[in-house]
Design a protein around this motif. Structure first.
Motif, PDB file in Angstrom:
ATOM      1  N   TYR A  50       0.822  -1.211   0.000  1.00  0.00           N
ATOM      2  CA  TYR A  50       0.000   0.000   0.000  1.00  0.00           C
ATOM      3  C   TYR A  50       0.854   1.259   0.000  1.00  0.00           C
ATOM      4  N   MET A  51       1.814   1.363   0.940  1.00  0.00           N
ATOM      5  CA  MET A  51       2.589   2.593   1.060  1.00  0.00           C
ATOM      6  C   MET A  51       3.546   2.779  -0.118  1.00  0.00           C
ATOM      7  N   ALA A  52       4.091   1.701  -0.666  1.00  0.00           N
ATOM      8  CA  ALA A  52       4.964   1.836  -1.833  1.00  0.00           C
ATOM      9  C   ALA A  52       4.182   2.400  -3.013  1.00  0.00           C
ATOM     10  N   ASP A  53       2.986   1.878  -3.231  1.00  0.00           N
ATOM     11  CA  ASP A  53       2.171   2.366  -4.346  1.00  0.00           C
ATOM     12  C   ASP A  53       1.760   3.820  -4.131  1.00  0.00           C
ATOM     13  N   LEU A  54       1.382   4.164  -2.890  1.00  0.00           N
ATOM     14  CA  LEU A  54       0.953   5.532  -2.602  1.00  0.00           C
ATOM     15  C   LEU A  54       2.117   6.512  -2.762  1.00  0.00           C
ATOM     16  N   ALA A  55       3.284   6.186  -2.217  1.00  0.00           N
ATOM     17  CA  ALA A  55       4.438   7.087  -2.316  1.00  0.00           C
ATOM     18  C   ALA A  55       4.845   7.295  -3.771  1.00  0.00           C
ATOM     19  N   ARG A  62       2.916   7.050  -6.386  1.00  0.00           N
ATOM     20  CA  ARG A  62       1.884   7.861  -7.033  1.00  0.00           C
ATOM     21  C   ARG A  62       2.042   9.342  -6.695  1.00  0.00           C
ATOM     22  N   LEU A  63       2.360   9.642  -5.429  1.00  0.00           N
ATOM     23  CA  LEU A  63       2.513  11.037  -5.021  1.00  0.00           C
ATOM     24  C   LEU A  63       3.741  11.676  -5.665  1.00  0.00           C
ATOM     25  N   CYS A  64       4.836  10.926  -5.752  1.00  0.00           N
ATOM     26  CA  CYS A  64       6.038  11.471  -6.404  1.00  0.00           C
ATOM     27  C   CYS A  64       5.774  11.745  -7.879  1.00  0.00           C
ATOM     28  N   ARG A  65       5.153  10.801  -8.547  1.00  0.00           N
ATOM     29  CA  ARG A  65       4.876  10.990  -9.975  1.00  0.00           C
ATOM     30  C   ARG A  65       3.895  12.133 -10.193  1.00  0.00           C
ATOM     31  N   ARG A  66       2.947  12.286  -9.280  1.00  0.00           N
ATOM     32  CA  ARG A  66       2.011  13.399  -9.393  1.00  0.00           C
ATOM     33  C   ARG A  66       2.742  14.733  -9.266  1.00  0.00           C
ATOM     34  N   SER A  67       3.880  14.735  -8.545  1.00  0.00           N
ATOM     35  CA  SER A  67       4.679  15.948  -8.383  1.00  0.00           C
ATOM     36  C   SER A  67       5.694  16.124  -9.500  1.00  0.00           C
ATOM     37  N   GLY A  68       5.693  15.226 -10.485  1.00  0.00           N
ATOM     38  CA  GLY A  68       6.489  15.421 -11.686  1.00  0.00           C
ATOM     39  C   GLY A  68       7.842  14.751 -11.718  1.00  0.00           C
TER      40      GLY A  68
END
Length: 318
Positions: free
Chosen positions: A204-209, A211-217
């Motif tokens: 869960y946390m690996a996927d979330l982290a 996703r958040l990094c990629r969302r930040s570019g």
């Protein structure tokens, strides 16, 4: 007479999909599982399985029996608890699955209080991450889980009843003296060149982290992966990485680290879940109440203390 243990194997086959997966879950060999399912067919005098190449799948009769089996097994557990309890005193075994950061802050304090106040109640605590606990709940390996309701890979669905416990912020964890410490809310895009500590792949946390990094570019440079938050915190404390972690994991940490909020806040909902239609048991109700009470007393998260009569299974958070 149908054997309850064989019925559980059939129910697991419906959920897990393969004999090999059932064997792993039941700590048996695939041949032993196949043999027991063949015995169940003989007991019911009904074809429950059909073979397609090297795989097996449930027949229509097998599907019906597998799904009825869950209710039968739940009812048997309820009867056993009633025989032990005699009255309204909670008794019997309740199997509780919880993810890592919820064990110390929610599950263990709740179980400690239950052991003191209800000596006839036994709670078996299992560490199960969200992607593991949901299948375990559906096949009946656990009675109640502490999970999150904000990931899309395993939708909770209408077959579960939810009890909100808390909201938990995702926070940035950096070594002491890091430029991001003490800066206030941090924009992840400013950390694109950092070395990152991540959870294990597909967790869960690996996927979330990610996703958040990629969302930040940016694509994070992952230098280590740990399944244990304490190891992650040690790595960060040593100045070797930074990490995104749940607030529950770091709220009372003994490590020398700095914790920062994200400029774009992210929270997850912490939720207890049981199978819908589970027969009412004093033991299960008591465990749920203890988890809700612990959630309401939590000091390091923004806890929810309300207990709505109905929960919208469609709600989503970041």
């Amino acid at each position: 007479m149908m054997n309850p243990w064989r019925l559980r194997l059939l129910s697991q086959l419906d959920t897990l999909g393969t004999v090999r997966a059932v064997a792993r879950a039941a700590n048996l060999s695939p041949s032993s599982v196949s043999q027991q399912l063949a015995v169940l067919e003989a007991e019911t005098r009904t074809q429950l399985l059909e073979r397609t190449g090297r795989r097996v799948r449930l027949t229509s009769a097998g599907l019906i029996l597998a799904r009825r089996a869950r209710a039968l097994l739940d009812h048997m557990s309820s009867v056993e608890a009633e025989l032990r309890g005699f009255g309204e005193e909670p008794a019997g075994l309740v199997r509780l699955g919880a993810f890592q950061s919820a064990i110390h802050t929610l599950a263990v304090p709740a179980v400690r209080g239950l052991a003191r106040d209800h000596p006839q109640l036994d709670v078996e605590l299992l560490q199960l991450e969200p992607h593991e606990s949901m299948p375990a709940l559906r096949v009946g390996d656990v009675d109640v889980i502490i999970t999150t309701t904000d990931f899309g890979e395993l939708p909770l669905g209408p077959d579960l009843d939810l009890v909100p416990l808390a909201t938990d912020p995702i926070v940035l964890v950096v070594p002491p003296g890091h430029p991001a410490s003490g800066r206030g809310a941090v924009d992840l895009a400013a950390l694109a060149d950092e070395a990152w500590a991540f959870d294990m792949p597909q967790s869960y946390m690996a996927d979330l982290a990610l996703r958040l990094c990629r969302r930040s570019g940016f694509e994070p440079r992952v230098v280590c992966r740990f399944s244990n938050y304490m190891m992650t915190l040690e790595h960060v404390e040593a100045g070797l990485s930074i990490a995104l972690l749940p607030g529950l994991a770091v709220g009372r940490t003994r490590y020398d680290i700095a914790i920062g909020e994200l400029a774009a806040p992210v929270t997850r909902n912490i939720t207890a879940a049981i199978r819908r239609g589970t027969p009412p048991r004093a033991a299960l109700r008591t465990v749920l109440d203890a988890l809700r009470d612990r959630g309401g007393d939590g000091a390091d998260c923004r806890w929810k203390t309300d207990y709505p009569q109905e929960t919208d299974h469609r709600q989503e958070t970041a």
